[in-house]
Enzyme design. Sequence first.
Site, mmCIF file in Angstrom:
data_model
loop_
_atom_site.group_PDB
_atom_site.id
_atom_site.type_symbol
_atom_site.label_atom_id
_atom_site.label_comp_id
_atom_site.label_asym_id
_atom_site.label_seq_id
_atom_site.Cartn_x
_atom_site.Cartn_y
_atom_site.Cartn_z
ATOM 1 N N ASP A 74 0.975 -1.008 0.009
ATOM 2 C CA ASP A 74 -0.192 0.059 0.055
ATOM 3 C C ASP A 74 0.943 1.091 0.110
ATOM 4 O OD1 ASP A 74 -3.158 0.547 0.914
ATOM 5 O OD2 ASP A 74 -2.008 2.091 1.193
ATOM 6 N N THR A 124 -12.678 2.469 -6.042
ATOM 7 C CA THR A 124 -13.083 3.065 -7.200
ATOM 8 C C THR A 124 -14.325 4.172 -6.934
ATOM 9 O OG1 THR A 124 -14.398 1.086 -7.877
ATOM 10 C CG2 THR A 124 -12.296 1.443 -9.033
ATOM 11 N N THR A 159 -14.202 -2.650 -8.402
ATOM 12 C CA THR A 159 -15.339 -2.378 -9.261
ATOM 13 C C THR A 159 -15.483 -1.358 -10.078
ATOM 14 O OG1 THR A 159 -16.845 -2.934 -6.979
ATOM 15 C CG2 THR A 159 -17.793 -2.067 -8.854
ATOM 16 N N CYS A 299 -19.732 1.586 -2.033
ATOM 17 C CA CYS A 299 -20.114 0.198 -3.066
ATOM 18 C C CYS A 299 -21.636 0.663 -3.849
ATOM 19 C CB CYS A 299 -20.173 -1.279 -2.467
ATOM 20 S SG CYS A 299 -18.641 -1.853 -2.220
ATOM 21 N N ARG A 370 -15.912 6.905 4.488
ATOM 22 C CA ARG A 370 -16.107 7.370 3.282
ATOM 23 C C ARG A 370 -17.450 7.225 2.582
ATOM 24 N NH1 ARG A 370 -11.929 3.315 0.396
ATOM 25 N NH2 ARG A 370 -13.042 2.078 1.878
#
Length: 472
Positions: A74, A124, A159, A299, A370
């Site tokens: 990371d 994403t 995704t 998501c 988030r």
Amino acid sequence: MERTVGGSKCADLLNSYERTISKNRKAQESEDMKMDLYEKILAGEEKLSLVGLGYVGMPIAVAFARKIKVIGYDLNAEKIKLYQSGVDPTNEVGDDVIRQTEVEFTADETKLREAKFHIVAVPTPVNDDHTPDLTPVEGASRILGRNLTKGSVVVFESTVYPGVTEEVCVPILEKESGLVCGKDFKIGYSPERINPGDKVHRLETITKIVSGMDEETLDTVAKVYELVVEAGVYRAESIQVAEAAKVIENSQRDINIAFMNELSIIFNKMGIDTQSVLKAAGTKWNFLKFYPGLVGGHCIGVDPYYLTYRAEQMGYHSQIILSGRRINDDMGKYVAENIVKNLIRADIAVKHAKVAILGFTFKENCPDTRNTKVIDIVKELREYGIEPVLVDQTADRAEAKRLYGVELQDMSAVKDVDALVIAVCHKEFEGLDQAAIESFFNPTNGKKVLIDVKGILNRKEWTRDDCLYWRL
């Protein structure tokens, strides 16, 4: 003359022999690439890397490390230090597991050169205008490309809309590495299905969709994932099929929740309790049991925009998907409006009213803030002159401060409130009894305003003269 002819024949034979050797060498290299990688990984001769160690990537790395050698990369050096010191900032697997795992955590991108099977699991998100923000996946592709070696297989888990892996990521990998996809390295796609905060539906227990650019790659990808996915894998027909399958999973859920939220708005106007209606309707065998709520996160609140963006590129403007998104995006504002309405009903001055909001993350028992929709409640209340007290001991406070500029408080800050909003069903909030909740309110007010967004309380206990109870 005969010697010259003979020499020419010898030269031709030599050239033919060299061409055959070269052809056989290339064929062997290709065979080694497609047939031996899985066996080499299993034997510990090759390593697997995870690019992106967040709520999705880290549990994947830990799971694989129980079977094979894993490099966990990371670019966030502070996060890597936490992992190296045995701390799990995501709370997905816990500190004990992190302390015991064999994952080689690193922020040094050159360590990726030691691996041959790479999994990219970066977020994403969407931009402010709801268009896809591919910056993280593009950045990860550049980092990986700079350190990609011949014979590697790269699998993306992020995704995306159909086409991103092959049309966006591959060109970056080729440019940065100088290698050719299909010849020097192969690609696949296996959409993540991990549900942050969920201790039941985990990587091991959820069927894994896998795909590859060709049959050999698909077979390698499937075998590698089968090492850790107990539920088995599903081999998709193509990379784009796998990309599309993932993006519609959350779009479908988003639409169903939007329907519930619209019902909540309608039934609220009718004076009917939505959850009571859903409970009654749920007695039919084929009724889908969804519930109203705030739809945020990285998501469900994001993926539909990836699909509609791609559709618009193809000349089609979504109707159902975007309608559902609009309803869900407005629910934070809708909740705030009902807080204000109930303050007015309770004869409490709206401006500067003391409102405490319990919960700030995008979902229960997860520190991730988030794309939380609780911030929409906060913003709308500010429009009425209310600066709410925000309480969430589960949330990542530093992240909340960085992303939204808010300070999260402890429960001790919840006192003498005019309105209490239970926005997220963290375990500590579900455990609050009636006496504890009553102690939070200003005793001089004639009525208590209690907003139970997810309906975790017993409505009958709070349906009384001295309380205005409201839920979606």
